[in-house]
Design a protein around this motif. Structure first.
Motif, PDB file in Angstrom:
ATOM      1  N   ALA A 360      32.022 -26.232  10.268  1.00 50.06           N
ATOM      2  CA  ALA A 360      33.299 -25.604  10.616  1.00 50.06           C
ATOM      3  C   ALA A 360      33.073 -24.300  11.383  1.00 50.06           C
ATOM      4  CB  ALA A 360      34.103 -25.348   9.347  1.00 50.06           C
ATOM      5  N   HIS A 361      32.039 -23.559  11.000  1.00 56.12           N
ATOM      6  CA  HIS A 361      31.712 -22.300  11.685  1.00 56.12           C
ATOM      7  C   HIS A 361      31.330 -22.559  13.144  1.00 56.12           C
ATOM      8  CE1 HIS A 361      30.063 -18.449  12.639  1.00 56.12           C
ATOM      9  NE2 HIS A 361      28.795 -18.806  12.484  1.00 56.12           N
ATOM     10  N   ARG A 362      30.586 -23.603  13.386  1.00 58.18           N
ATOM     11  CA  ARG A 362      30.200 -23.931  14.763  1.00 58.18           C
ATOM     12  C   ARG A 362      31.426 -24.315  15.598  1.00 58.18           C
ATOM     13  NH1 ARG A 362      25.344 -25.937  16.887  1.00 58.18           N
ATOM     14  NH2 ARG A 362      24.542 -26.297  14.773  1.00 58.18           N
ATOM     15  N   ARG A 363      32.285 -25.127  15.036  1.00 55.71           N
ATOM     16  CA  ARG A 363      33.482 -25.532  15.784  1.00 55.71           C
ATOM     17  C   ARG A 363      34.384 -24.340  16.081  1.00 55.71           C
ATOM     18  NH1 ARG A 363      33.283 -30.049  12.256  1.00 55.71           N
ATOM     19  NH2 ARG A 363      34.771 -29.037  10.863  1.00 55.71           N
ATOM     20  N   MET A 364      34.546 -23.457  15.115  1.00 55.07           N
ATOM     21  CA  MET A 364      35.390 -22.273  15.324  1.00 55.07           C
ATOM     22  C   MET A 364      34.802 -21.331  16.370  1.00 55.07           C
ATOM     23  SD  MET A 364      36.524 -21.475  11.377  1.00 55.07           S
ATOM     24  CE  MET A 364      37.485 -20.021  11.838  1.00 55.07           C
ATOM     25  N   SER A 365      33.474 -21.267  16.436  1.00 50.35           N
ATOM     26  CA  SER A 365      32.841 -20.388  17.426  1.00 50.35           C
ATOM     27  C   SER A 365      33.046 -20.904  18.847  1.00 50.35           C
ATOM     28  CB  SER A 365      31.347 -20.254  17.132  1.00 50.35           C
ATOM     29  OG  SER A 365      30.697 -21.497  17.308  1.00 50.35           O
ATOM     30  N   GLU A 377      34.746 -11.731  14.362  1.00 49.55           N
ATOM     31  CA  GLU A 377      35.018 -12.783  13.387  1.00 49.55           C
ATOM     32  C   GLU A 377      33.834 -13.739  13.268  1.00 49.55           C
ATOM     33  OE1 GLU A 377      38.537 -14.709  14.670  1.00 49.55           O
ATOM     34  OE2 GLU A 377      39.859 -12.983  14.266  1.00 49.55           O
ATOM     35  N   PHE A 378      33.210 -14.042  14.398  1.00 46.61           N
ATOM     36  CA  PHE A 378      32.055 -14.941  14.373  1.00 46.61           C
ATOM     37  C   PHE A 378      30.935 -14.355  13.534  1.00 46.61           C
ATOM     38  CE2 PHE A 378      27.815 -15.755  16.054  1.00 46.61           C
ATOM     39  CZ  PHE A 378      27.736 -17.129  15.917  1.00 46.61           C
ATOM     40  N   TRP A 379      30.586 -13.106  13.762  1.00 45.12           N
ATOM     41  CA  TRP A 379      29.477 -12.508  13.039  1.00 45.12           C
ATOM     42  C   TRP A 379      29.808 -12.307  11.570  1.00 45.12           C
ATOM     43  CZ3 TRP A 379      24.674 -12.492  14.370  1.00 45.12           C
ATOM     44  CH2 TRP A 379      24.317 -12.542  15.727  1.00 45.12           C
ATOM     45  N   ALA A 380      31.054 -12.062  11.251  1.00 40.63           N
ATOM     46  CA  ALA A 380      31.442 -11.934   9.841  1.00 40.63           C
ATOM     47  C   ALA A 380      31.240 -13.255   9.107  1.00 40.63           C
ATOM     48  CB  ALA A 380      32.895 -11.464   9.735  1.00 40.63           C
ATOM     49  N   ILE A 422      19.366 -23.547   6.774  1.00 38.04           N
ATOM     50  CA  ILE A 422      18.813 -22.314   7.358  1.00 38.04           C
ATOM     51  C   ILE A 422      18.534 -22.504   8.850  1.00 38.04           C
ATOM     52  CG2 ILE A 422      16.840 -20.739   7.294  1.00 38.04           C
ATOM     53  CD1 ILE A 422      16.653 -21.267   4.291  1.00 38.04           C
ATOM     54  N   ILE A 423      17.980 -23.643   9.229  1.00 37.26           N
ATOM     55  CA  ILE A 423      17.717 -23.917  10.646  1.00 37.26           C
ATOM     56  C   ILE A 423      19.023 -24.033  11.425  1.00 37.26           C
ATOM     57  CG2 ILE A 423      16.725 -25.607  12.241  1.00 37.26           C
ATOM     58  CD1 ILE A 423      14.622 -26.227  10.113  1.00 37.26           C
ATOM     59  N   ASN A 424      20.042 -24.659  10.824  1.00 42.51           N
ATOM     60  CA  ASN A 424      21.333 -24.788  11.509  1.00 42.51           C
ATOM     61  C   ASN A 424      21.980 -23.438  11.765  1.00 42.51           C
ATOM     62  OD1 ASN A 424      21.232 -27.550  11.675  1.00 42.51           O
ATOM     63  ND2 ASN A 424      22.451 -27.917   9.842  1.00 42.51           N
ATOM     64  N   LEU A 425      21.821 -22.502  10.840  1.00 43.73           N
ATOM     65  CA  LEU A 425      22.393 -21.167  11.038  1.00 43.73           C
ATOM     66  C   LEU A 425      21.765 -20.470  12.241  1.00 43.73           C
ATOM     67  CD1 LEU A 425      22.649 -19.951   7.331  1.00 43.73           C
ATOM     68  CD2 LEU A 425      24.545 -20.410   8.892  1.00 43.73           C
ATOM     69  N   ASP A 426      20.498 -20.737  12.487  1.00 44.07           N
ATOM     70  CA  ASP A 426      19.869 -20.180  13.686  1.00 44.07           C
ATOM     71  C   ASP A 426      20.323 -20.902  14.947  1.00 44.07           C
ATOM     72  OD1 ASP A 426      17.653 -18.677  15.190  1.00 44.07           O
ATOM     73  OD2 ASP A 426      17.115 -20.778  15.521  1.00 44.07           O
ATOM     74  N   SER A 427      20.441 -22.228  14.890  1.00 43.11           N
ATOM     75  CA  SER A 427      20.834 -22.982  16.087  1.00 43.11           C
ATOM     76  C   SER A 427      22.274 -22.677  16.496  1.00 43.11           C
ATOM     77  CB  SER A 427      20.663 -24.478  15.841  1.00 43.11           C
ATOM     78  OG  SER A 427      21.521 -24.919  14.800  1.00 43.11           O
ATOM     79  N   ILE A 428      23.130 -22.277  15.553  1.00 44.50           N
ATOM     80  CA  ILE A 428      24.509 -21.915  15.904  1.00 44.50           C
ATOM     81  C   ILE A 428      24.532 -20.736  16.859  1.00 44.50           C
ATOM     82  CG2 ILE A 428      26.662 -20.968  14.950  1.00 44.50           C
ATOM     83  CD1 ILE A 428      26.247 -22.711  12.512  1.00 44.50           C
ATOM     84  N   GLU A 430      22.633 -20.110  19.245  1.00 44.94           N
ATOM     85  CA  GLU A 430      22.351 -20.522  20.617  1.00 44.94           C
ATOM     86  C   GLU A 430      23.603 -20.989  21.348  1.00 44.94           C
ATOM     87  OE1 GLU A 430      19.310 -23.436  20.528  1.00 44.94           O
ATOM     88  OE2 GLU A 430      17.829 -22.135  19.553  1.00 44.94           O
ATOM     89  N   THR A 431      24.665 -21.301  20.604  1.00 47.90           N
ATOM     90  CA  THR A 431      25.922 -21.735  21.234  1.00 47.90           C
ATOM     91  C   THR A 431      26.821 -20.562  21.595  1.00 47.90           C
ATOM     92  OG1 THR A 431      27.068 -21.962  19.103  1.00 47.90           O
ATOM     93  CG2 THR A 431      25.826 -23.865  19.892  1.00 47.90           C
ATOM     94  N   VAL A 432      26.449 -19.338  21.207  1.00 47.36           N
ATOM     95  CA  VAL A 432      27.292 -18.164  21.439  1.00 47.36           C
ATOM     96  C   VAL A 432      26.632 -17.281  22.488  1.00 47.36           C
ATOM     97  CG1 VAL A 432      28.412 -16.165  20.388  1.00 47.36           C
ATOM     98  CG2 VAL A 432      28.091 -18.258  19.073  1.00 47.36           C
ATOM     99  N   PRO A 433      27.204 -17.135  23.699  1.00 47.13           N
ATOM    100  CA  PRO A 433      26.625 -16.254  24.724  1.00 47.13           C
ATOM    101  C   PRO A 433      26.663 -14.792  24.274  1.00 47.13           C
ATOM    102  CG  PRO A 433      28.247 -17.752  25.675  1.00 47.13           C
ATOM    103  CD  PRO A 433      28.383 -17.842  24.199  1.00 47.13           C
ATOM    104  N   TRP A 434      25.614 -14.066  24.599  1.00 48.30           N
ATOM    105  CA  TRP A 434      25.569 -12.663  24.192  1.00 48.30           C
ATOM    106  C   TRP A 434      26.606 -11.822  24.936  1.00 48.30           C
ATOM    107  CZ3 TRP A 434      23.306 -11.678  19.893  1.00 48.30           C
ATOM    108  CH2 TRP A 434      22.236 -12.442  19.479  1.00 48.30           C
ATOM    109  N   GLN A 435      27.150 -12.334  26.049  1.00 45.81           N
ATOM    110  CA  GLN A 435      28.141 -11.560  26.792  1.00 45.81           C
ATOM    111  C   GLN A 435      29.438 -11.384  26.013  1.00 45.81           C
ATOM    112  OE1 GLN A 435      26.374 -13.997  27.908  1.00 45.81           O
ATOM    113  NE2 GLN A 435      25.129 -13.172  29.586  1.00 45.81           N
ATOM    114  N   ARG A 436      29.631 -12.178  24.994  1.00 44.53           N
ATOM    115  CA  ARG A 436      30.831 -12.039  24.192  1.00 44.53           C
ATOM    116  C   ARG A 436      30.795 -10.779  23.334  1.00 44.53           C
ATOM    117  NH1 ARG A 436      32.484 -17.852  21.504  1.00 44.53           N
ATOM    118  NH2 ARG A 436      32.771 -19.041  23.417  1.00 44.53           N
ATOM    119  N   GLN A 437      29.604 -10.323  22.966  1.00 49.38           N
ATOM    120  CA  GLN A 437      29.510  -9.186  22.073  1.00 49.38           C
ATOM    121  C   GLN A 437      29.832  -7.885  22.808  1.00 49.38           C
ATOM    122  OE1 GLN A 437      27.949 -11.381  19.329  1.00 49.38           O
ATOM    123  NE2 GLN A 437      28.530 -12.374  21.013  1.00 49.38           N
TER     124      GLN A 437
END
Length: 567
Positions: A360-365, A377-380, A422-428, A430-437
């Protein structure tokens, strides 16, 4: 040139020539050999017929049939290449509890064997027994070819049961349909627990032997039956109560007999375990393709499964709710001493819930806004999931049951599932561009991402260590979804090797994690994971699919490394 011997005359040889095994010339009243030896020539012209006496063969066949439970008076049914004898059915029952029950622990052994030998059980129980034999055949080399015939039989039994229920429900009144009181759910009273279990087992067989899309269709029917039977709401009235307050309804939703009243707790626990098995199956099946979940976590008011020993011995144990366990995990101020220790199956449920939250976190991101609010919200959410996973992993590390030396298939899979989350939390990330931060927080987020990458690398190494030890268990006894965490770790290591190659091509290899510094060591770890997947491909269709994709990627990397060495 050899001369032809004289043809022996017709008649019987005398007893003296027969005893000496000599050629008798059959001269009467005395043959030449007897006359020469001076003995009496005795000829017996009527001898008893050779071989068994009349009727003796039929008697022997009857006695052999009784030894192997074959009734000559009635035709023996055949399943594929095997005859449906009591010995074959008993062997399939034993195979189920030896190789299937450890990873799909929802059947109470004593309750099942109390009716398993009945010639005409209820239709729902007949469906369950056939489904259990079908999955057991898939877990055996001896009966592997029997699986397809049993599968067809189980499908026919379930479809006939479904048709029968449709014909009975044709006269349902509108008043009953419009009654929204959950305590008076007519549908819940009509759904047999054995029927839900049969559909779940059939979906697991399709996942192992056919394909995941067919398994998803069958599992969808099982999930709807779970909802109609309100198995997600088993402990709705016992929230906060004691063991004595737990609902014990042995005849509600199950084909129970009157002598089963003493197993009331075991029957209620069987309902819980059936629901949680469907809950896990929903998340594991949807994980690979990011399908939406059917059984939502928020609606669950069923306690977590009790330990296996308490379940089989009918010893009431009050377990907590999933929401209570996750609330402790989400609490930042809670330390490791407040974490609730759970049995392997219950711990697997908690980790499956965390995996569902990651999905659900991946889809919301992917659909959230690209501004500062969306990033915050993503980082929280991400940090809350990391905190919950860290606490559960600490519990696994401190528990005596969850050790690398434990060969329990459920313990092994639960440990691997933790590594996968744990691996999935890291791979998520990779779907979020750093330009959003926001610009001022980009450096801080980069440090967090690096720490998550390091944790994922450790999880992948632990997965390889588990893969080395799991080969002694045997591929038939492993969890049906074992290929999923193995492929996740292999894919992570392959992606990291590509990252190392890209960094090496740019001329800068500094700053790489220590466990990934050597490409040769990384390839060795991938090879160990692929080796276990190769052993699973003969009993698991998912392992075949993963293996074809991963071997192509792995061979491409190996070819790239060989070309690099030639430069």
């Amino acid at each position: 040139m050899k001369t032809k011997g004289f043809r022996q005359q017709a008649g019987f040889a005398c007893e003296n020539c027969r005893r000496r095994k000599a050629r008798c010339d059959r001269v009467r009243p005395e043959c030449s050999l007897c006359a020469e030896m001076g003995v009496t020539c005795v000829v017996i012209e009527q001898r008893p017929q050779r071989g068994p006496k009349k009727g003796q063969l039929d008697e022997m066949r009857t006695r052999i049939g009784e030894c192997f439970d074959l009734e000559p008076a009635s035709p023996v049914q055949a399943i594929g290449e095997f005859k449906r004898t009591n010995l074959v059915l008993a062997d399939l029952n034993q195979l189920y509890f030896d190789r299937v029950h450890d990873t799909l622990p929802m059947i109470h052994r004593q309750r099942y064997f109390s009716w398993a030998d009945q010639e005409n059980p209820s239709p729902a129980r007949n469906c369950l027994r056939s489904a259990m034999h079908t999955v057991a055949a898939a877990k055996s080399a001896q009966y592997h070819s029997l699986g397809d015939a049993l599968y067809q039989e189980t499908c026919q039994l379930l479809e006939s049961q479904h048709t029968r229920k449709l014909s009975r429900s044709g006269s349902t009144s509108i008043d009953n349909i419009n009654d929204l009181n959950p305590n008076k759910s007519c549908a819940g009273q009509q759904i047999s627990l054995e029927l839900v279990q049969a559909w779940l087992l059939l979906a697991h067989y399709e996942f192992l032997r056919i394909d995941e899309h067919q398994a998803m269709l069958t599992a969808g029917r099982a999930f709807r039956l779970v909802q109609l039977a309100r198995l997600y709401d088993v402990d709705e009235s016992s929230s906060g109560g004691s063991v004595d307050d737990m609902p014990l309804h042995p005849f509600d939703g199950s084909d129970g007999d009157e002598h089963e009243e003493d197993l009331s707790y075991a029957i209620t626990e069987e309902k819980r375990r059936t629901f949680w098995l469907a809950f896990n199956f929903d998340r594991f099946l949807c994980s690979r393709n990011e399908w939406p979940l059917t059984l939502q976590e928020e609606a669950v008011r069923t306690r977590l499964p009790a330990p296996e020993e308490s379940f089989q011995n009918n010893q009431p144990v009050q377990m907590c709710f999933l929401s209570e366990v996750l609330a402790v995990a989400d609490n930042i101020q809670a330390d490791a001493s407040t974490i609730i220790p759970l049995a392997p199956f219950a711990e697997c449920v908690v980790l499956a819930a965390l995996q569902g939250r990651c999905m659900a976190h991946r889809r919301m991101s992917l659909v959230s806004s690209s501004g500062a609010d969306g990033a915050q919200e993503f980082w929280a959410r991400h940090e809350q999931l990391v905190l919950a996973m860290d606490k559960r992993y600490q519990m696994l590390a401190q528990s005596a049951a969850f050790t690398m030396a434990n060969r329990d298939p459920m313990v092994i899979f639960t440990y691997m599932l933790a590594q996968k989350v744990i691996i999935n939390l890291d791979s998520i990330l990779e779907t979020v561009p750093w330009q959003r931060q926001p610009q001022q927080k980009t450096a801080d987020r980069q440090l967090l991402a690096t720490s998550y990458k390091w944790r994922a690398e450790r999880a992948a190494v632990d997965m390889v260590r588990l893969a080395r030890s799991v080969r002694s268990v045997g591929c038939f006894a492993l969890h049906p979804f074992m290929a999923d965490p193995l492929a996740c770790a292999a894919d992570f290591l392959i992606r990291n090797t590509k990252s190392v190659n890209n960094t090496r091509s740019s001329g800068n290899v500094s700053g790489m994690p220590s466990c990934m510094a050597s490409i040769a060591s990384n390839n060795k770890e991938v090879e160990i994971l692929l080796l276990l997947l190769r052993s699973l491909r003969y009993v698991n269709i998912l392992a075949q699919d993963y293996l074809s994709t991963l071997e192509f990627e792995y061979n491409s990397i190996r070819m790239y490394n060989k070309l690099w060495q030639l430069k």
